[in-house]
Design a protein around this motif. Structure first.
Motif, PDB file in Angstrom:
ATOM      1  N   SER A  38       0.845  -1.183   0.000  1.00 46.20           N
ATOM      2  CA  SER A  38       0.000   0.000   0.000  1.00 46.20           C
ATOM      3  C   SER A  38       0.886   1.240   0.000  1.00 46.20           C
ATOM      4  O   SER A  38       2.007   1.228   0.539  1.00 46.20           O
ATOM      5  CB  SER A  38      -0.876  -0.011   1.255  1.00 46.20           C
ATOM      6  OG  SER A  38      -1.300   1.286   1.599  1.00 46.20           O
ATOM      7  N   LYS A  55       5.791  -3.623  -6.277  1.00 50.27           N
ATOM      8  CA  LYS A  55       4.846  -2.633  -6.764  1.00 50.27           C
ATOM      9  C   LYS A  55       4.175  -1.945  -5.585  1.00 50.27           C
ATOM     10  O   LYS A  55       4.102  -2.506  -4.484  1.00 50.27           O
ATOM     11  CB  LYS A  55       3.774  -3.271  -7.665  1.00 50.27           C
ATOM     12  CG  LYS A  55       4.323  -3.834  -8.971  1.00 50.27           C
ATOM     13  CD  LYS A  55       3.204  -4.467  -9.801  1.00 50.27           C
ATOM     14  CE  LYS A  55       3.759  -5.040 -11.097  1.00 50.27           C
ATOM     15  NZ  LYS A  55       2.709  -5.706 -11.907  1.00 50.27           N
ATOM     16  N   PHE A  69       0.528   0.195  -4.567  1.00 50.40           N
ATOM     17  CA  PHE A  69      -0.844   0.489  -4.974  1.00 50.40           C
ATOM     18  C   PHE A  69      -1.521   1.357  -3.924  1.00 50.40           C
ATOM     19  O   PHE A  69      -1.092   1.400  -2.761  1.00 50.40           O
ATOM     20  CB  PHE A  69      -1.641  -0.808  -5.148  1.00 50.40           C
ATOM     21  CG  PHE A  69      -1.100  -1.735  -6.184  1.00 50.40           C
ATOM     22  CD1 PHE A  69      -1.346  -1.504  -7.532  1.00 50.40           C
ATOM     23  CD2 PHE A  69      -0.333  -2.837  -5.840  1.00 50.40           C
ATOM     24  CE1 PHE A  69      -0.847  -2.363  -8.507  1.00 50.40           C
ATOM     25  CE2 PHE A  69       0.170  -3.698  -6.795  1.00 50.40           C
ATOM     26  CZ  PHE A  69      -0.089  -3.456  -8.138  1.00 50.40           C
ATOM     27  N   GLU A  70      -2.593   2.004  -4.315  1.00 45.38           N
ATOM     28  CA  GLU A  70      -3.405   2.720  -3.338  1.00 45.38           C
ATOM     29  C   GLU A  70      -4.021   1.708  -2.377  1.00 45.38           C
ATOM     30  O   GLU A  70      -4.319   0.566  -2.760  1.00 45.38           O
ATOM     31  CB  GLU A  70      -4.483   3.533  -4.037  1.00 45.38           C
ATOM     32  CG  GLU A  70      -3.939   4.726  -4.810  1.00 45.38           C
ATOM     33  CD  GLU A  70      -3.074   5.634  -3.942  1.00 45.38           C
ATOM     34  OE1 GLU A  70      -3.557   6.059  -2.859  1.00 45.38           O
ATOM     35  OE2 GLU A  70      -1.922   5.894  -4.329  1.00 45.38           O
ATOM     36  N   ASN A 129      -6.911  -0.577  -3.271  1.00 45.31           N
ATOM     37  CA  ASN A 129      -6.708  -1.494  -4.396  1.00 45.31           C
ATOM     38  C   ASN A 129      -5.748  -2.636  -4.079  1.00 45.31           C
ATOM     39  O   ASN A 129      -5.606  -3.565  -4.880  1.00 45.31           O
ATOM     40  CB  ASN A 129      -6.168  -0.733  -5.609  1.00 45.31           C
ATOM     41  CG  ASN A 129      -7.127   0.333  -6.104  1.00 45.31           C
ATOM     42  OD1 ASN A 129      -8.349   0.177  -5.989  1.00 45.31           O
ATOM     43  ND2 ASN A 129      -6.597   1.417  -6.641  1.00 45.31           N
ATOM     44  N   LEU A 130      -5.105  -2.592  -2.922  1.00 45.54           N
ATOM     45  CA  LEU A 130      -3.999  -3.512  -2.644  1.00 45.54           C
ATOM     46  C   LEU A 130      -4.423  -4.973  -2.683  1.00 45.54           C
ATOM     47  O   LEU A 130      -3.815  -5.786  -3.387  1.00 45.54           O
ATOM     48  CB  LEU A 130      -3.369  -3.191  -1.287  1.00 45.54           C
ATOM     49  CG  LEU A 130      -2.224  -4.124  -0.865  1.00 45.54           C
ATOM     50  CD1 LEU A 130      -1.015  -3.973  -1.780  1.00 45.54           C
ATOM     51  CD2 LEU A 130      -1.838  -3.866   0.593  1.00 45.54           C
ATOM     52  N   GLU A 164      -5.401  -6.213  -6.134  1.00 46.24           N
ATOM     53  CA  GLU A 164      -4.227  -6.397  -6.991  1.00 46.24           C
ATOM     54  C   GLU A 164      -3.450  -7.640  -6.583  1.00 46.24           C
ATOM     55  O   GLU A 164      -2.919  -8.360  -7.442  1.00 46.24           O
ATOM     56  CB  GLU A 164      -3.330  -5.160  -6.936  1.00 46.24           C
ATOM     57  CG  GLU A 164      -3.934  -3.908  -7.543  1.00 46.24           C
ATOM     58  CD  GLU A 164      -4.037  -3.967  -9.057  1.00 46.24           C
ATOM     59  OE1 GLU A 164      -3.473  -4.899  -9.670  1.00 46.24           O
ATOM     60  OE2 GLU A 164      -4.681  -3.070  -9.638  1.00 46.24           O
TER      61      GLU A 164
END
Length: 259
Positions: A124, A180, A182-183, A186-187, A190
């Motif tokens: 995150s 990576k 992610f917000e 969305n973690l 994803e």
């Protein structure tokens, strides 16, 4: 089985393993480590699980080992606690199935070490990483001195460990600690996309790749290449290899059986 400090769920071919002590920021005490050990065994025995997501409940992934338990340890009990954590994390690391750490918040001390025992780390944008143990008068005890060095290099690992510095997700991405970012909202989605993408591949081949990579970084290149060749050859004894190659040649749908 029932657990007090973790939650284990199956979604198709993917297991989602959540550390669930949100009031303690998911800190790892002995009980939680023992439950994690049992959950790894449960996952290992389940032939329907092809990939694993490991995450934490609430605003932390794992904020560290439980200081309320550690503060009263002596030399012998401290060593036993370290051995327990290292045993469980090593079992996680050597699990034949790939593991994705979905780092949703604080991953400090034992939490950072737990994430590093996984195959892939995604984070995150609010995640925080660090090995701040020297600020508490101790060393990393669950593999931090070894895995961090292997992931980010000698100089960067020493800097982070010696200074007890805590870094954000973007810095962790820059130095190669995570794959990576992610917000937060969305973690997990994803992580599931990634896990299902892995789970769609031939499971024995994926497990062989994991074994070759993990063993290969610890031995000389010639021995590692020989080991890779052995595993490559073993693939040709599996139904997955036959089904995968026939499907490729005939342009039909692949069907992997984990045999």
């Amino acid at each position: 089985m029932e657990y007090r400090n973790i939650v284990l769920l199956k979604e198709g071919k993917v297991a989602v393993l959540t550390i669930s002590r949100p009031k303690a920021l998911n800190a790892l005490n002995s009980e939680t480590l023992k439950e994690l050990d049992l959950a790894i065994d449960e996952i290992a025995k389940d032939d329907e699980i092809y990939a694993v997501i490991l995450t934490g409940e609430g605003k932390a992934f794992v904020a560290g080992a439980d200081i309320t338990e550690m503060k009263d340890l002596d030399v012998m009990s401290g060593r036993k606690f370290g051995i327990l954590g290292n045993k469980v994390f090593r079992k996680l690391e050597t699990l034949e199935k790939p593991i994705i750490a979905a780092v949703n918040g604080f991953a400090l001390g034992g939490g950072c070490e737990l994430s590093m025992a996984c195959d892939i780390r995604i984070a995150s944008s609010k995640a925080k990483f660090g090995q701040p143990e020297v600020g508490l008068g101790i060393t990393p005890g669950f593999g931090g001195t070894q895995r961090l060095t292997r992931l980010v290099g000698l100089g960067m690992a020493k800097e982070l460990i010696y200074t007890a510095k805590i870094i954000g997700a973007e810095e962790a991405l820059r130095i190669g600690l995570v794959n990576k970012v992610f917000e937060p909202e969305n973690l997990l989605a994803e992580a599931k996309v990634l896990a299902n993408t892995i789970a769609a591949q031939a499971p024995i081949a994926v497990s062989f790749c994991k074994a070759a990579i993990n063993k290969g970084i610890q031995i000389d290149i010639d021995t590692a290449l020989s080991y890779e060749s052995e595993l490559f050859g073993e693939c040709f004894s599996t139904e997955d290899q036959k089904n995968g190659m026939i499907a490729f040649v005939q342009k039909t749908e692949k069907c992997f059986m984990n045999k």
